[in-house]
Design a protein around this motif. Structure first.
Motif, PDB file in Angstrom:
ATOM      1  N   ASN A   1      -5.700   2.496  -6.877  1.00 36.13           N
ATOM      2  CA  ASN A   1      -6.422   1.917  -5.913  1.00 36.13           C
ATOM      3  C   ASN A   1      -5.390   1.490  -4.763  1.00 36.13           C
ATOM      4  O   ASN A   1      -5.839   1.431  -3.598  1.00 36.13           O
ATOM      5  CB  ASN A   1      -7.189   0.453  -6.198  1.00 36.13           C
TER       6      ASN A   1
ATOM      7  N   SER B   1      -3.183   6.478  -1.004  1.00 35.97           N
ATOM      8  CA  SER B   1      -4.094   6.987  -0.117  1.00 35.97           C
ATOM      9  C   SER B   1      -3.351   8.095   0.165  1.00 35.97           C
ATOM     10  O   SER B   1      -2.093   8.408  -0.221  1.00 35.97           O
ATOM     11  CB  SER B   1      -4.608   6.238   1.162  1.00 35.97           C
ATOM     12  N   TYR B   2      -3.993   9.167   1.048  1.00 38.60           N
ATOM     13  CA  TYR B   2      -3.269  10.263   1.107  1.00 38.60           C
ATOM     14  C   TYR B   2      -3.518  10.887   2.305  1.00 38.60           C
ATOM     15  O   TYR B   2      -4.638  10.820   2.887  1.00 38.60           O
ATOM     16  CB  TYR B   2      -3.535  11.447   0.049  1.00 38.60           C
ATOM     17  N   GLN B   3      -2.597  11.438   3.206  1.00 39.85           N
ATOM     18  CA  GLN B   3      -2.923  12.317   4.448  1.00 39.85           C
ATOM     19  C   GLN B   3      -2.084  13.688   4.412  1.00 39.85           C
ATOM     20  O   GLN B   3      -0.829  13.655   4.210  1.00 39.85           O
ATOM     21  CB  GLN B   3      -2.304  11.430   5.658  1.00 39.85           C
TER      22      GLN B   3
ATOM     23  N   ARG C   1      -5.685  10.470  -5.907  1.00 42.96           N
ATOM     24  CA  ARG C   1      -5.768   9.411  -6.896  1.00 42.96           C
ATOM     25  C   ARG C   1      -5.855  10.202  -8.455  1.00 42.96           C
ATOM     26  O   ARG C   1      -5.421   9.822  -9.149  1.00 42.96           O
ATOM     27  CB  ARG C   1      -6.660   8.475  -6.714  1.00 42.96           C
TER      28      ARG C   1
ATOM     29  N   LYS D   1      -3.113   6.484   9.416  1.00 43.04           N
ATOM     30  CA  LYS D   1      -3.300   6.320   7.808  1.00 43.04           C
ATOM     31  C   LYS D   1      -2.410   5.126   7.571  1.00 43.04           C
ATOM     32  O   LYS D   1      -2.764   4.451   6.532  1.00 43.04           O
ATOM     33  CB  LYS D   1      -3.064   7.596   7.013  1.00 43.04           C
TER      34      LYS D   1
ATOM     35  N   ASP E   1      -7.711  14.755   0.001  1.00 43.52           N
ATOM     36  CA  ASP E   1      -8.341  13.406   0.324  1.00 43.52           C
ATOM     37  C   ASP E   1      -7.770  12.227  -0.413  1.00 43.52           C
ATOM     38  O   ASP E   1      -7.062  12.644  -1.697  1.00 43.52           O
ATOM     39  CB  ASP E   1     -10.010  13.349   0.547  1.00 43.52           C
ATOM     40  N   ASP E   2      -8.145  11.007  -0.382  1.00 41.60           N
ATOM     41  CA  ASP E   2      -7.610   9.923  -1.039  1.00 41.60           C
ATOM     42  C   ASP E   2      -7.912  10.217  -2.467  1.00 41.60           C
ATOM     43  O   ASP E   2      -6.996   9.836  -3.425  1.00 41.60           O
ATOM     44  CB  ASP E   2      -8.263   8.543  -0.481  1.00 41.60           C
TER      45      ASP E   2
ATOM     46  N   GLU F   1       0.906  -1.226   0.046  1.00 48.84           N
ATOM     47  CA  GLU F   1      -0.065   0.157  -0.066  1.00 48.84           C
ATOM     48  C   GLU F   1       1.038   1.424   0.053  1.00 48.84           C
ATOM     49  O   GLU F   1       2.044   1.165   0.685  1.00 48.84           O
ATOM     50  CB  GLU F   1      -0.847  -0.107   1.438  1.00 48.84           C
TER      51      GLU F   1
ATOM     52  N   VAL G   1       1.269   5.348   0.792  1.00 50.88           N
ATOM     53  CA  VAL G   1       0.632   6.480   1.101  1.00 50.88           C
ATOM     54  C   VAL G   1       1.208   7.729   0.690  1.00 50.88           C
ATOM     55  O   VAL G   1       2.365   7.933   1.120  1.00 50.88           O
ATOM     56  CB  VAL G   1       0.571   6.655   2.672  1.00 50.88           C
TER      57      VAL G   1
END
Length: 485
Positions: free
Chosen positions: A85, A88-90, A61, A106, A56-57, A46, A48
């Motif tokens: 997919n 994701s993001y923080q 993307r 996250k 946001d995610d 995954e 990040v």
């Protein structure tokens, strides 16, 4: 924090700092997508992303998809939806410690390990490392990759390295020089150490000199603040060019592993002789033309006067048995006539030509290793000119070319970061730079800058589209050497 050697592991989490920056957009995200398309990323990994920008995610993307469509060829985007997919993001302000707990949540708990790619401003290194420690993101199953710049001199580099070393042992620190990820740079080792014909000749008895050129046609672009504080010496020579020099000059390592290769490189960097005043030339471009297009001067682009060098040429020496008396000419600059990175190994002439009495002149052999924009290796050899030789024996230097895409038609041409990111994830350090290498590089660079300051040396001007100040030509020609162009 223990400094014992960690057991190898393949990470199932990758954390990208600076995930919405230019490097991520052009290089990191396209490299990761290309690796995923070929099945080279573990299916469970995954990714990040984090940066100050608020996303946001889904927005991240979309950002990634636009980056891939712009910078990754369509044929290398297979399974792009699957890759997106993974993302994701923080949002994170590295100066706010409380934000790191949300980042850790996250990222989650990796089963196998976490790799971190840190591409931030130098001023954020220390607070970022503190935040990683405080939030539990610097444990024994975490390794970190550091993108340059790692300081502006030896002292500031030590500050950054000390900060990182408080959280990570050396075997989990991956200092990145993206030139080491280029296929032709790695092929330099294969050329030297997998072919019997070269290594016996790779010394002062048979090599006259070596040239290393890194030429750019671009000017400041989006790097105004960074570049004016840095200059060509720090931006190119300290890292890329000294790494190329070390690979050309190092002794054969015992084996192809991180410790052996880097041990030999650092020996070369520590053997570099202090450069004297008459062995360097600096320059700064003025308005001119590149490819028929008018371009402004550095001061015009910057909007003010500056003493920052955009060009530097150096005559370097390595004081060891193999290279005594062999000059290494280094040259790099912006707004030069063409974009090229190449290494030229100029061999000595034959000691006696049997063809001289027949009117033939020999030309020393030359090996040219092209790194960018095209990856190729050219060896010039003397050959007889076809004919009956009634008026003399004709000799001509002819090139033997190995174009990498032609020689290896199957593999895709890769982005250098593909190899480096995969090595970071899997824990392979051979193509990354060790701390003692970095410090040896800075020590040599700092001495050059101190010499410039002591002599009040200011950059000479050169016209954009030329090969730099005329003094750079003279630097080589007074030794009977002509720059390879």
């Amino acid at each position: 924090m223990t400094n014992s050697i960690s057991a190898p592991f393949t990470s199932d989490r990758l954390l990208l700092f600076g995930a919405t920056g230019d490097l991520s957009r052009r290089m990191l995200l396209p490299s990761l997508c290309a690796l995923d398309a070929e099945g080279l990323l573990d299916p469970k990994i995954e990714i990040v992303g984090t940066a100050r920008s608020d996303h946001d995610d889904a927005e991240f993307r979309n950002f990634a998809r636009e980056s891939l469509e712009q910078f990754l060829p369509a044929e290398r985007r297979g399974g792009m939806a699957r890759f997106l997919n993974r993302l994701s993001y923080q949002t994170l302000d590295a100066n706010q410690m409380e934000g790191f707990n949300a980042l850790a949540a996250k990222v989650g708990e990796p089963k196998d390990g976490l790799s971190i790619f840190l591409s931030t401003a130098p001023s954020l290194f220390e607070p970022t490392i503190r935040g990683l420690q405080a939030s539990g993101l610097a444990g024994d199953n975490v390794r970190i990759g550091l993108e340059k710049p790692l300081g502006v001199d030896l002292a500031s580099s030590k500050v950054i390295n000390d900060a990182v070393a408080r959280a990570f042992p050396e075997d989990r620190i991956f200092r990145i020089d993206h030139y080491l990820g280029k296929e032709t740079v790695q092929n330099l080792l294969a050329l030297r150490f997998a072919n019997l014909m070269f290594e016996p000749l790779w010394n002062a008895a048979h090599i006259d000199h070596v040239q290393i050129t890194v030429a750019e046609t671009v000017g400041l672009e989006s790097r105004v603040a960074y570049y004016d504080d840095s200059g060509a010496l720090r931006d190119m020579v300290q890292n890329h060019m000294l790494q190329l020099l070390a690979l050309v000059a190092m002794e054969p390592p015992v084996s192809y592993d991180a410790t052996s290769v880097r041990d030999e490189k650092v020996k070369i960097l520590r053997s570099l002789r202090k450069v004297s005043t008459n062995e360097t030339v600096t320059g700064q471009y003025r308005a001119g033309a590149i490819g028929g297009q008018a371009v402004p001067g550095y001061d015009d682009e910057l909007g003010r006067d500056s003493n920052t060098e955009t060009f530097v040429a150096i005559k370097a020496h390595i004081d060891n048995w193999r290279w005594q008396g062999v000059p290494f000419y280094l040259r790099t600059g912006k707004r030069l006539p063409k974009r090229t990175t190449e290494i030229v190994v100029q061999f000595r002439d034959v000691p006696h030509s049997i063809f001289h009495g027949r009117g033939a002149r020999t030309v020393p052999n030359r090996l040219v290793i092209g790194i960018q924009p095209s990856e190729n290796i050219t060896l010039s050899l003397m050959a007889k000119v076809p004919g009956l030789d009634r008026n003399g024996f004709g000799l001509r230097s002819i090139p033997l070319d190995i174009a990498m895409p032609d020689a290896f038609a199957g593999p895709q041409r890769r982005i250098a970061y593909e190899r480096l990111l995969l090595d970071l994830i899997e824990g392979e350090q051979t193509l990354f730079v060790r701390r003692d290498e970095v410090e040896a590089q800075w020590e040599w660079i700092d001495a050059i800058r101190a010499e410039w300051e002591g002599q009040a040396q200011e950059p000479r001007t050169y016209t954009a589209g030329s090969w730099g100040p005329s003094a750079a030509i003279a630097l080589a020609e007074r030794d009977g050497v002509t720059w390879h162009e």
